[in-house]
Design a protein around this motif. Structure first.
Motif, PDB file in Angstrom:
ATOM      1  N   LEU A   1      10.689 -42.080  42.473  1.00  0.00           N
ATOM      2  CA  LEU A   1      10.494 -43.287  41.677  1.00  0.00           C
ATOM      3  C   LEU A   1      10.291 -42.946  40.199  1.00  0.00           C
ATOM      4  CD1 LEU A   1       8.183 -45.329  44.095  1.00  0.00           C
ATOM      5  CD2 LEU A   1      10.616 -45.730  43.589  1.00  0.00           C
ATOM      6  N   ALA A   2       9.607 -41.834  39.957  1.00  0.00           N
ATOM      7  CA  ALA A   2       9.414 -41.416  38.570  1.00  0.00           C
ATOM      8  C   ALA A   2      10.749 -41.052  37.943  1.00  0.00           C
ATOM      9  CB  ALA A   2       8.446 -40.230  38.508  1.00  0.00           C
ATOM     10  N   GLU A   3      11.645 -40.454  38.712  1.00  0.00           N
ATOM     11  CA  GLU A   3      12.965 -40.100  38.189  1.00  0.00           C
ATOM     12  C   GLU A   3      13.780 -41.370  37.889  1.00  0.00           C
ATOM     13  OE1 GLU A   3      14.424 -37.292  37.302  1.00  0.00           O
ATOM     14  OE2 GLU A   3      12.562 -36.163  37.657  1.00  0.00           O
ATOM     15  N   GLN A   4      13.669 -42.345  38.753  1.00  0.00           N
ATOM     16  CA  GLN A   4      14.407 -43.603  38.508  1.00  0.00           C
ATOM     17  C   GLN A   4      13.897 -44.320  37.246  1.00  0.00           C
ATOM     18  OE1 GLN A   4      14.103 -46.011  42.040  1.00  0.00           O
ATOM     19  NE2 GLN A   4      15.406 -44.613  43.283  1.00  0.00           N
ATOM     20  N   ALA A   5      12.571 -44.375  37.090  1.00  0.00           N
ATOM     21  CA  ALA A   5      11.989 -45.031  35.893  1.00  0.00           C
ATOM     22  C   ALA A   5      12.370 -44.266  34.639  1.00  0.00           C
ATOM     23  CB  ALA A   5      10.474 -45.120  36.044  1.00  0.00           C
ATOM     24  N   TYR A   6      12.417 -42.942  34.755  1.00  0.00           N
ATOM     25  CA  TYR A   6      12.779 -42.153  33.583  1.00  0.00           C
ATOM     26  C   TYR A   6      14.256 -42.399  33.219  1.00  0.00           C
ATOM     27  CZ  TYR A   6      13.423 -38.191  30.495  1.00  0.00           C
ATOM     28  OH  TYR A   6      13.706 -37.388  29.401  1.00  0.00           O
ATOM     29  N   GLY A   7      15.115 -42.611  34.240  1.00  0.00           N
ATOM     30  CA  GLY A   7      16.516 -42.904  33.953  1.00  0.00           C
ATOM     31  C   GLY A   7      16.671 -44.257  33.224  1.00  0.00           C
ATOM     32  N   LYS A   8      15.893 -45.219  33.664  1.00  0.00           N
ATOM     33  CA  LYS A   8      15.941 -46.529  32.992  1.00  0.00           C
ATOM     34  C   LYS A   8      15.407 -46.412  31.559  1.00  0.00           C
ATOM     35  CE  LYS A   8      15.446 -49.263  37.223  1.00  0.00           C
ATOM     36  NZ  LYS A   8      14.603 -50.214  37.959  1.00  0.00           N
ATOM     37  N   TYR A   9      14.385 -45.596  31.417  1.00  0.00           N
ATOM     38  CA  TYR A   9      13.825 -45.401  30.080  1.00  0.00           C
ATOM     39  C   TYR A   9      14.892 -44.826  29.150  1.00  0.00           C
ATOM     40  CZ  TYR A   9      11.311 -42.965  26.332  1.00  0.00           C
ATOM     41  OH  TYR A   9      10.927 -42.476  25.104  1.00  0.00           O
ATOM     42  N   GLN A  10      15.732 -43.922  29.671  1.00  0.00           N
ATOM     43  CA  GLN A  10      16.766 -43.321  28.844  1.00  0.00           C
ATOM     44  C   GLN A  10      17.864 -44.339  28.470  1.00  0.00           C
ATOM     45  OE1 GLN A  10      16.943 -40.266  27.543  1.00  0.00           O
ATOM     46  NE2 GLN A  10      14.993 -39.577  28.483  1.00  0.00           N
TER      47      GLN A  10
ATOM     48  N   GLN B   1       5.370 -42.581  33.709  1.00  0.00           N
ATOM     49  CA  GLN B   1       4.097 -41.860  33.635  1.00  0.00           C
ATOM     50  C   GLN B   1       3.218 -42.167  34.854  1.00  0.00           C
ATOM     51  OE1 GLN B   1       1.960 -42.610  30.013  1.00  0.00           O
ATOM     52  NE2 GLN B   1       0.610 -40.809  30.305  1.00  0.00           N
ATOM     53  N   ARG B   2       3.222 -43.437  35.328  1.00  0.00           N
ATOM     54  CA  ARG B   2       2.407 -43.802  36.473  1.00  0.00           C
ATOM     55  C   ARG B   2       2.876 -43.080  37.729  1.00  0.00           C
ATOM     56  NH1 ARG B   2       2.819 -49.024  34.316  1.00  0.00           N
ATOM     57  NH2 ARG B   2       4.412 -49.548  35.865  1.00  0.00           N
ATOM     58  N   TRP B   3       4.193 -43.072  37.924  1.00  0.00           N
ATOM     59  CA  TRP B   3       4.702 -42.386  39.125  1.00  0.00           C
ATOM     60  C   TRP B   3       4.482 -40.856  39.068  1.00  0.00           C
ATOM     61  CZ3 TRP B   3       4.930 -45.057  43.167  1.00  0.00           C
ATOM     62  CH2 TRP B   3       5.374 -46.343  43.196  1.00  0.00           C
ATOM     63  N   ASP B   4       4.541 -40.301  37.887  1.00  0.00           N
ATOM     64  CA  ASP B   4       4.239 -38.857  37.747  1.00  0.00           C
ATOM     65  C   ASP B   4       2.794 -38.570  38.155  1.00  0.00           C
ATOM     66  OD1 ASP B   4       6.741 -38.039  36.979  1.00  0.00           O
ATOM     67  OD2 ASP B   4       6.336 -38.200  34.828  1.00  0.00           O
ATOM     68  N   ASN B   5       1.891 -39.469  37.740  1.00  0.00           N
ATOM     69  CA  ASN B   5       0.481 -39.273  38.111  1.00  0.00           C
ATOM     70  C   ASN B   5       0.281 -39.400  39.625  1.00  0.00           C
ATOM     71  OD1 ASN B   5      -0.251 -38.894  35.425  1.00  0.00           O
ATOM     72  ND2 ASN B   5      -0.730 -41.075  35.081  1.00  0.00           N
ATOM     73  N   VAL B   6       0.965 -40.401  40.203  1.00  0.00           N
ATOM     74  CA  VAL B   6       0.857 -40.561  41.662  1.00  0.00           C
ATOM     75  C   VAL B   6       1.394 -39.326  42.382  1.00  0.00           C
ATOM     76  CG1 VAL B   6       1.661 -41.895  43.629  1.00  0.00           C
ATOM     77  CG2 VAL B   6       0.909 -43.065  41.545  1.00  0.00           C
ATOM     78  N   ARG B   7       2.540 -38.821  41.895  1.00  0.00           N
ATOM     79  CA  ARG B   7       3.141 -37.626  42.515  1.00  0.00           C
ATOM     80  C   ARG B   7       2.178 -36.442  42.445  1.00  0.00           C
ATOM     81  NH1 ARG B   7       7.333 -35.007  38.809  1.00  0.00           N
ATOM     82  NH2 ARG B   7       5.309 -34.550  37.846  1.00  0.00           N
ATOM     83  N   ASN B   8       1.579 -36.237  41.295  1.00  0.00           N
ATOM     84  CA  ASN B   8       0.681 -35.081  41.127  1.00  0.00           C
ATOM     85  C   ASN B   8      -0.548 -35.196  42.029  1.00  0.00           C
ATOM     86  OD1 ASN B   8       2.414 -34.062  39.194  1.00  0.00           O
ATOM     87  ND2 ASN B   8       1.293 -34.960  37.467  1.00  0.00           N
ATOM     88  N   ILE B   9      -1.122 -36.406  42.096  1.00  0.00           N
ATOM     89  CA  ILE B   9      -2.320 -36.585  42.926  1.00  0.00           C
ATOM     90  C   ILE B   9      -1.975 -36.414  44.408  1.00  0.00           C
ATOM     91  CG2 ILE B   9      -4.040 -38.259  43.660  1.00  0.00           C
ATOM     92  CD1 ILE B   9      -3.950 -39.408  40.793  1.00  0.00           C
ATOM     93  N   ALA B  10      -0.873 -36.993  44.837  1.00  0.00           N
ATOM     94  CA  ALA B  10      -0.479 -36.899  46.249  1.00  0.00           C
ATOM     95  C   ALA B  10      -0.145 -35.454  46.626  1.00  0.00           C
ATOM     96  CB  ALA B  10       0.710 -37.810  46.517  1.00  0.00           C
ATOM     97  N   ALA B  11       0.542 -34.758  45.730  1.00  0.00           N
ATOM     98  CA  ALA B  11       0.895 -33.358  46.020  1.00  0.00           C
ATOM     99  C   ALA B  11      -0.362 -32.491  46.135  1.00  0.00           C
ATOM    100  CB  ALA B  11       1.813 -32.819  44.933  1.00  0.00           C
ATOM    101  N   ALA B  12      -1.319 -32.728  45.218  1.00  0.00           N
ATOM    102  CA  ALA B  12      -2.549 -31.945  45.258  1.00  0.00           C
ATOM    103  C   ALA B  12      -3.341 -32.229  46.531  1.00  0.00           C
ATOM    104  CB  ALA B  12      -3.403 -32.213  44.028  1.00  0.00           C
ATOM    105  N   ALA B  13      -3.474 -33.509  46.856  1.00  0.00           N
ATOM    106  CA  ALA B  13      -4.229 -33.877  48.057  1.00  0.00           C
ATOM    107  C   ALA B  13      -3.545 -33.365  49.317  1.00  0.00           C
ATOM    108  CB  ALA B  13      -4.395 -35.382  48.115  1.00  0.00           C
TER     109      ALA B  13
END
Length: 366
Positions: free
Chosen positions: A316-325, A341-353
């Motif tokens: 989802l972060a990749e898709q939002a970044y594509g739209k941003y571009q 940025q929100r999806w990047d944060n979710v990805r990082n938290i989920a990966a860590a947990a």
């Protein structure tokens, strides 16, 4: 007047009895002499010689055969044997003293003449010697004597004291603080052995040369004890006083003392106990480990979900970044940037947990 007459009669009767006793003794002696003479005459009468020519038996005093007239051999006369030389031999170290009765006997040692008795020999090498004594008019003496090697004194000390000591397999005693004295030890190689309860046996070779005092010290080490640990199931780790010993089943030597043991295996309840190790003995420990109930599957599920969520957030972060571009309006670009940025944060938290959860699954033993 009657009293003297009675006394005279008593004296006459006493003299008469004494005379009769002497006469009886003389008669007995005469009878014995006659018996002896008769025996002698009978022996002479019945003595005989056999003729070497015809075999006829003749009287012992006959000179010629009564049958064939041949000359008979003379009667053999008994010749008493000569007395034997008596010997007295004493050995003190390598000094040999030889005396004889009578003195003046010729001394031969090992077939070699060494003089006449009394005689003192010095400097003989250790060993066994044949001895002969010869004296005119006497039968010879034959014997032997042994010269021992020089003797030394051993003083044996042990660390610690109180050990029992053997020399060449023969028990000699127990050491004290000042040691153990063993006297008259011959030259050559000897083996000393010391034993004391709770300690390993000590052995030492000793070389003795000549006389004098030889001091020897034997040090005894504390005896090792042994520990045998078996477990069901096998393959468990064993520690003693927090030191790893190995994997069951095992047996090994330890210094005698009390140990705190721990037997561990993943998936099983730890076992904790004690073992007293005694010198030269084996302590046996048998352990049955209880299996732990498995409660780790929720960690695996949660970790897997979190890992999947981290993957979805990354997409989802990749898709939002594509739209941003591709945004043309300033407002759209800001909206997609914040979404990325929100999806990047979710990805990082989920990966860590998810990583932590999966790690707990593999690390935890229950």
């Amino acid at each position: 007047m009657r009293i003297p007459l009675l006394d005279t009669m008593n004296r006459r009767e006493s003299v008469s009895i004494s005379s009769r006793q002497r006469s009886a003794g003389q008669r007995c002696g005469l009878v014995l002499a006659i018996i002896a003479l008769v025996c002698l005459l009978v022996g002479v009468a019945f003595a005989e010689k056999t003729c070497p020519q015809c075999g006829t038996v003749n009287r012992d005093d006959a000179r010629f055969c009564k049958s064939c007239g041949a000359k008979l051999p003379e009667a053999e006369r008994y010749v008493p044997p000569a007395p034997r030389v008596r010997a007295e031999v004493s050995v003190d170290g390598n000094v040999v003293t030889i005396n004889s009765e009578p003195t003046g006997a010729r001394v031969l040692v090992g077939g070699v003449e060494r003089g006449t008795t009394p005689l003192e020999l010095r400097g003989l090498a250790p060993g066994r010697y044949e001895l002969e004594l010869e004296r005119s008019g006497y039968r010879s003496y034959s014997g032997s004597f042994t010269v021992s090697s020089p003797r030394a004194t051993l003083v044996v000390t042990t660390d610690p004291a109180g050990a029992d000591v053997w020399l060449d397999g023969e028990y000699k005693g127990r050491t004290t603080a000042s040691g153990l004295t063993i006297a008259r030890v011959g030259e050559g190689s000897h083996t000393l052995r010391a034993k004391l309860a709770g300690y390993s046996e000590a052995t030492k070779a000793v070389e003795v040369q000549g006389t004098g005092t030889v001091t020897v010290t034997l040090r005894l080490e504390k005896a090792m004890g042994y520990l045998s640990v078996t477990s069901t199931p096998t393959g468990a780790t064993v520690t003693a006083n927090d030191q790893r010993l190995g994997i069951t089943n095992l047996i090994l030597g330890l210094t005698p003392q009390r140990y705190t043991l721990q037997v561990m295996k993943p998936g099983f309840q730890d076992w904790v106990g004690y073992a007293d190790i005694a010198p030269a003995e084996t302590a046996f420990v048998k352990v049955t480990l209880d299996k732990l109930a498995t409660r780790k599957w929720p960690l695996l599920v949660a970790g897997s979900v979190l890992a999947a969520g981290a993957g979805g957030a990354a997409l989802l972060a990749e898709q939002a970044y594509g739209k941003y571009q591709q945004a043309r309006a300033r407002g759209d670009a800001e909206k997609y940037r914040q979404e990325t940025q929100r999806w990047d944060n979710v990805r990082n938290i989920a990966a860590a947990a998810g990583g932590v959860t999966l790690g707990l699954y593999f690390v935890l033993r229950w």
